[in-house]
Design a protein around this motif. Structure first.
Motif, mmCIF file in Angstrom:
data_model
loop_
_atom_site.group_PDB
_atom_site.id
_atom_site.type_symbol
_atom_site.label_atom_id
_atom_site.label_comp_id
_atom_site.label_asym_id
_atom_site.label_seq_id
_atom_site.Cartn_x
_atom_site.Cartn_y
_atom_site.Cartn_z
ATOM 1 N N GLU A 1 -119.397 32.771 44.149
ATOM 2 C CA GLU A 1 -118.401 32.112 43.249
ATOM 3 C C GLU A 1 -117.037 32.255 43.484
ATOM 4 N N GLU A 2 -116.591 33.242 44.322
ATOM 5 C CA GLU A 2 -115.395 33.414 44.952
ATOM 6 C C GLU A 2 -114.983 32.103 46.081
ATOM 7 N N PHE A 3 -116.058 32.272 46.837
ATOM 8 C CA PHE A 3 -115.858 30.921 47.725
ATOM 9 C C PHE A 3 -115.938 29.630 47.242
ATOM 10 N N ALA A 4 -116.651 29.493 46.149
ATOM 11 C CA ALA A 4 -116.451 28.240 45.489
ATOM 12 C C ALA A 4 -115.129 27.814 44.681
ATOM 13 N N GLU A 5 -114.704 28.928 44.211
ATOM 14 C CA GLU A 5 -113.244 28.748 43.489
ATOM 15 C C GLU A 5 -112.263 28.581 44.545
ATOM 16 N N TRP A 6 -112.216 29.224 45.726
ATOM 17 C CA TRP A 6 -111.123 28.909 46.570
ATOM 18 C C TRP A 6 -111.340 27.414 47.576
ATOM 19 N N PHE A 7 -112.386 26.958 47.498
ATOM 20 C CA PHE A 7 -112.568 25.869 48.085
ATOM 21 C C PHE A 7 -113.050 24.778 47.052
ATOM 22 N N GLU A 8 -113.121 25.064 45.841
ATOM 23 C CA GLU A 8 -113.230 23.927 44.702
ATOM 24 C C GLU A 8 -114.486 23.248 45.134
ATOM 25 N N VAL A 9 -115.595 23.998 45.423
ATOM 26 C CA VAL A 9 -117.149 23.343 45.216
ATOM 27 C C VAL A 9 -117.765 24.351 44.374
ATOM 28 N N ALA B 1 -120.896 26.700 43.350
ATOM 29 C CA ALA B 1 -121.484 27.951 44.222
ATOM 30 C C ALA B 1 -122.930 27.605 44.824
ATOM 31 N N GLU B 2 -123.524 26.639 44.120
ATOM 32 C CA GLU B 2 -124.990 26.246 44.586
ATOM 33 C C GLU B 2 -124.892 25.521 45.895
ATOM 34 N N GLU B 3 -123.797 24.973 46.335
ATOM 35 C CA GLU B 3 -123.433 24.509 47.494
ATOM 36 C C GLU B 3 -123.608 25.211 48.532
ATOM 37 N N LEU B 4 -123.298 26.470 48.531
ATOM 38 C CA LEU B 4 -123.280 27.423 49.524
ATOM 39 C C LEU B 4 -124.367 28.043 49.914
ATOM 40 N N ASN B 5 -125.460 27.551 49.671
ATOM 41 C CA ASN B 5 -126.884 28.154 50.157
ATOM 42 C C ASN B 5 -127.575 27.730 51.142
ATOM 43 N N GLU B 6 -126.931 26.611 52.157
ATOM 44 C CA GLU B 6 -127.593 26.061 53.236
ATOM 45 C C GLU B 6 -127.568 26.973 54.300
ATOM 46 N N LYS B 7 -128.769 26.886 55.097
ATOM 47 C CA LYS B 7 -129.032 27.936 56.022
ATOM 48 C C LYS B 7 -128.817 27.167 57.157
ATOM 49 N N PRO B 8 -128.314 27.950 58.193
ATOM 50 C CA PRO B 8 -128.100 27.199 59.684
ATOM 51 C C PRO B 8 -129.333 26.722 60.186
ATOM 52 N N LYS B 9 -129.663 25.733 60.805
ATOM 53 C CA LYS B 9 -131.068 25.194 61.450
ATOM 54 C C LYS B 9 -130.891 25.318 62.959
ATOM 55 N N SER B 10 -131.878 25.586 63.350
ATOM 56 C CA SER B 10 -131.941 25.801 65.052
ATOM 57 C C SER B 10 -132.250 24.258 65.586
ATOM 58 N N GLY B 11 -131.561 23.851 66.557
ATOM 59 C CA GLY B 11 -131.496 22.807 67.283
ATOM 60 C C GLY B 11 -132.700 22.773 68.265
ATOM 61 N N LEU B 12 -133.544 23.571 68.275
ATOM 62 C CA LEU B 12 -134.545 23.798 69.351
ATOM 63 C C LEU B 12 -135.937 23.230 68.935
ATOM 64 N N SER B 13 -136.497 22.370 69.888
ATOM 65 C CA SER B 13 -137.809 21.687 69.435
ATOM 66 C C SER B 13 -138.758 21.842 70.674
ATOM 67 N N ILE B 14 -139.792 22.564 70.472
ATOM 68 C CA ILE B 14 -140.646 22.658 71.460
ATOM 69 C C ILE B 14 -142.188 21.695 71.296
ATOM 70 N N ASN B 15 -142.230 21.039 72.055
ATOM 71 C CA ASN B 15 -143.729 20.233 72.074
ATOM 72 C C ASN B 15 -144.625 21.171 72.844
ATOM 73 N N LEU B 16 -145.835 21.770 72.291
ATOM 74 C CA LEU B 16 -146.500 22.439 72.899
ATOM 75 C C LEU B 16 -147.773 21.770 73.893
ATOM 76 N N ASN B 17 -147.839 20.300 73.183
ATOM 77 C CA ASN B 17 -148.911 19.564 74.128
ATOM 78 C C ASN B 17 -148.215 19.022 75.336
ATOM 79 N N GLN B 18 -147.140 19.367 75.582
ATOM 80 C CA GLN B 18 -146.696 19.051 76.859
ATOM 81 C C GLN B 18 -146.620 20.091 78.112
ATOM 82 N N LEU B 19 -147.108 21.228 77.747
ATOM 83 C CA LEU B 19 -146.922 22.580 78.312
ATOM 84 C C LEU B 19 -148.324 22.781 79.206
#
Length: 120
Positions: free
Chosen positions: A92-100, A102-120
């Motif tokens: 809620e404090e982050f949301a107030e400081w940036f005028e967004v 609070a629900e917008e602050l729950n996004e989790k970082p996503k990994s950019g790694l993709s592995i195709n096991l069929n090609q191993l």
């Protein structure tokens, strides 16, 4: 636009997913910071372990550390003013400081790694 700086204590990572147990508070803060950064807001985290020069060069942070020691961390600055000592901001404090929402602050970082096991 507000500028927020978080001065973290010494730790191995900022996400809380290192070591034998996950710190949900660090995970929450990492998600909020990630979401705000992705939206283009001016928010930065410094770790005592990785960025000791940032702690030494900032007069307020240096003063707090000299008076209270490392247990005073984390310290949060908004526009170069100390707003929190010894705890992380709530979403809620982050949301107030940036005028967004609070629900917008729950996004989790996503990994950019993709592995195709069929090609191993």
């Amino acid at each position: 636009m507000n500028k927020v700086e978080i001065f973290d204590p010494a730790m191995c990572c900022s996400t809380g997913v290192c070591g034998p147990s996950v710190d949900p508070e660090l995970t929450r803060v990492a998600s909020a910071v990630y979401s705000l950064e992705k939206k283009g807001f001016n928010i930065t985290r410094y770790q005592l372990t990785n960025d000791p020069d940032k702690f030494a060069k900032n007069k307020e942070i240096h003063r707090i550390l000299m008076e209270k020691g490392p247990d005073a961390l984390p310290v949060v600055l908004v526009n170069d003013q100390v707003v929190k000592v010894g705890s992380y901001p709530a979403n809620e404090e982050f949301a107030e400081w940036f005028e967004v929402k609070a629900e917008e602050l729950n996004e989790k970082p996503k990994s950019g790694l993709s592995i195709n096991l069929n090609q191993l």
